[in-house]
Design an enzyme around this catalytic site. Structure first.
Site, PDB file in Angstrom:
ATOM      1  N   GLU A   1      -6.054 -10.923  -1.409  1.00 45.42           N
ATOM      2  CA  GLU A   1      -6.868 -10.749  -0.192  1.00 45.42           C
ATOM      3  C   GLU A   1      -8.346 -10.752  -0.566  1.00 45.42           C
ATOM      4  O   GLU A   1      -9.131  -9.930  -0.081  1.00 45.42           O
ATOM      5  CB  GLU A   1      -6.486  -9.438   0.519  1.00 45.42           C
ATOM      6  CG  GLU A   1      -5.015  -9.345   0.835  1.00 45.42           C
ATOM      7  CD  GLU A   1      -4.616  -8.097   1.633  1.00 45.42           C
ATOM      8  OE1 GLU A   1      -5.497  -7.419   2.184  1.00 45.42           O
ATOM      9  OE2 GLU A   1      -3.410  -7.821   1.693  1.00 45.42           O
TER      10      GLU A   1
ATOM     11  N   GLU B   1       0.797  -1.238   0.000  1.00 45.53           N
ATOM     12  CA  GLU B   1       0.000   0.000   0.000  1.00 45.53           C
ATOM     13  C   GLU B   1       0.827   1.285   0.000  1.00 45.53           C
ATOM     14  O   GLU B   1       0.631   2.152   0.854  1.00 45.53           O
ATOM     15  CB  GLU B   1      -0.967  -0.009   1.189  1.00 45.53           C
ATOM     16  CG  GLU B   1      -1.881  -1.224   1.184  1.00 45.53           C
ATOM     17  CD  GLU B   1      -2.832  -1.277   2.370  1.00 45.53           C
ATOM     18  OE1 GLU B   1      -2.727  -0.429   3.274  1.00 45.53           O
ATOM     19  OE2 GLU B   1      -3.704  -2.169   2.402  1.00 45.53           O
TER      20      GLU B   1
HETATM   21  C1  XIL Z   1      -6.409  -6.672   8.207  1.00 49.43           C
HETATM   22  C2  XIL Z   1      -6.674  -7.893   9.094  1.00 49.43           C
HETATM   23  O1  XIL Z   1      -7.510  -8.777   8.408  1.00 49.43           O
HETATM   24  C3  XIL Z   1      -7.300  -7.451  10.398  1.00 49.43           C
HETATM   25  O2  XIL Z   1      -7.396  -8.556  11.291  1.00 49.43           O
HETATM   26  C4  XIL Z   1      -6.487  -6.332  11.037  1.00 49.43           C
HETATM   27  O3  XIL Z   1      -7.166  -5.848  12.170  1.00 49.43           O
HETATM   28  C5  XIL Z   1      -6.261  -5.193  10.077  1.00 49.43           C
HETATM   29  O4  XIL Z   1      -5.659  -5.688   8.892  1.00 49.43           O
HETATM   30  N1  XIL Z   1      -5.099  -4.871   3.609  1.00 49.43           N
HETATM   31  C6  XIL Z   1      -4.063  -5.641   4.083  1.00 49.43           C
HETATM   32  C7  XIL Z   1      -4.285  -6.563   5.229  1.00 49.43           C
HETATM   33  O5  XIL Z   1      -2.987  -5.654   3.463  1.00 49.43           O
HETATM   34  O6  XIL Z   1      -3.131  -6.726   6.003  1.00 49.43           O
HETATM   35  C8  XIL Z   1      -5.436  -6.081   6.092  1.00 49.43           C
HETATM   36  O7  XIL Z   1      -5.678  -7.085   7.073  1.00 49.43           O
HETATM   37  C9  XIL Z   1      -6.664  -5.831   5.250  1.00 49.43           C
HETATM   38  C10 XIL Z   1      -6.396  -4.754   4.227  1.00 49.43           C
END
Ligand code: XIL
Length: 372
Positions: A264, A159
């Site tokens: 994701e 990001e």
């Molecule tokens: C999220 C997790 O799923 C949660 O448990 C945590 O509280 C916050 O982060 N983008 C990403 C991930 O790259 O690491 C994030 O994961 C979701 C958005």
């Protein structure tokens, strides 16, 4: 007597038949496995939380070994967990994850080496550029070095871009300047020569942000530094999947000579407090019953939208199977999903292929059916 014998035989026969049937049923559910069905196409991954890594969640463990050949730690390799003090590292959970991967033949994608979110407090408080540089270097060398050859890949930078494609205004940009992404890959390449190295972000399928990502990747490549792939996070809404942009992104990113991953994936079905999609973990909105409409179950019409969304996506992934390296769901089942707590806490979302009872949903059947 004869009658009795028959009865006994009858009962034995029925028992044998029903035993056979239940075995067959078990086999059917055992055989229907995403990773098996898609094994010639791309890896199928899941995000794992701490309880799952420690195999404390037995229902999840069954699905993890049956369905997935790739996994990403949902939180335990983020810097606030793995590097909690300037000179302190906490490798316990990451080591367990590596062991789990070995046990079930699951490739581990480590996540995330350099990211502005979920940073430890002492880093957020750093004022001078030299200290940030030192943290950055130590962190990459130590963490990526330890897991080289033990994990399959790293999300080296997560990001780093704004929605308009410019560099995100993070502590790393502010203190280290815009070359920090290339430098992160350079250090990771030295520390982890046997590990694939990826750039990961959300919304990089969108034209402006995609152009920013392409420029970033080209810059890394022009510096002679290795980058093996790009991860499109894929936090979309079931009712609004940008299929055209996703397709264009697969084409444009793979033209750079790198793998494209969906890292994701989850398809939210709840109302969005803002216009447009985002996945910034720092965003928050207030709870109201109106924003949590399916607390008691999902209407068939919404379920159908989710199913269709997954079907459309996997059709597209299959069309580009030579270019798509992995598709990872952000969680094993609906109850684990971060979308129950983000961006509004306390909601009931339904974004994955397995429901709260770990049962496959119609979306699972649709994804499997594409390969029949
Ligand atoms: C999220 C997790 O799923 C949660 O448990 C945590 O509280 C916050 O982060 N983008 C990403 C991930 O790259 O690491 C994030 O994961 C979701 C958005």
């Amino acid at each position: 007597m004869i009658k009795n014998k028959f009865n006994r035989f009858g009962i034995i026969a029925i028992c044998l038949l029903s035993f056979g049937y239940s075995c067959a049923q078990k086999n059917i559910s055992k055989n229907i496995s995403l990773k098996e069905v898609y094994k010639k196409d791309f890896l199928i991954g899941t995000a794992l939380n701490g309880r799952q890594i420690e195999e404390k969640d037995s229902n999840a463990v069954v699905l993890i070994q049956q369905q997935f050949n790739a996994a990403t730690p949902e939180n335990i390799m983020k810097s606030e967990v793995i590097h909690p003090g300037w000179d302190t590292y906490n490798f316990d959970m990451a080591d367990k994850l590596v062991a789990l991967g070995k046990k079930y033949k699951i490739k581990i994608n480590a996540h995330a080496l350099i990211w502005h979110s979920q940073l430890p407090g002492y880093v957020r408080r750093l004022k001078d550029a030299d200290s940030v540089k030192q943290f950055f270097t130590n962190h990459i060398k130590t963490v990526a070095g330890r897991y080289d050859g033990k994990v399959f890949s790293w999300d080296v930078v997560n990001e780093a871009l704004e929605e308009d494609g410019t560099m995100r205004k993070s502590i790393f940009l502010e203190k280290l300047g815009p070359d920090f992404v290339t430098e992160a890959f350079r250090l990771a390449q030295q520390a982890a020569p046997n590990t694939e190295l990826y750039y990961n972000d959300y919304n990089i399928e969108q034209p402006k942000k995609r152009a920013g990502a392409i420029a970033l990747i080209k810059k890394i490549q022009a510096a002679g530094v290795r980058i093996d792939g790009v991860g499109i996070q894929g936090h979309w809404r079931a009712s609004n999947i940008p299929l055209k942009d996703i397709e264009q992104s697969i084409v444009e990113f793979s033209a750079l000579g790198i793998k494209v991953m969906f890292t994701e994936l989850d398809l939210g079905v709840l109302p969005n407090p803002w216009d447009g999609d985002a996945a910034d973990v720092n965003m928050k909105a207030e709870y109201s019953a109106k924003m949590n409409p399916y607390a008691n179950g999902l209407p068939d019409s919404v379920e159908a939208k989710l199913t269709k969304g997954y079907e459309d996506l996997f059709k597209l992934f299959l069309k580009y199977k030579g270019k798509v390296g992995r598709v990872t769901f952000w969680g094993v089942n609906d109850s684990q999903s971060w979308l129950n707590g983000w961006p509004i806490p306390g909601r009931t979302n339904y974004p994955l292929l397995f429901d709260r009872n770990f049962k496959p949903k119609p979306a699972f059947d649709a994804v499997i059916k594409l390969k029949k």
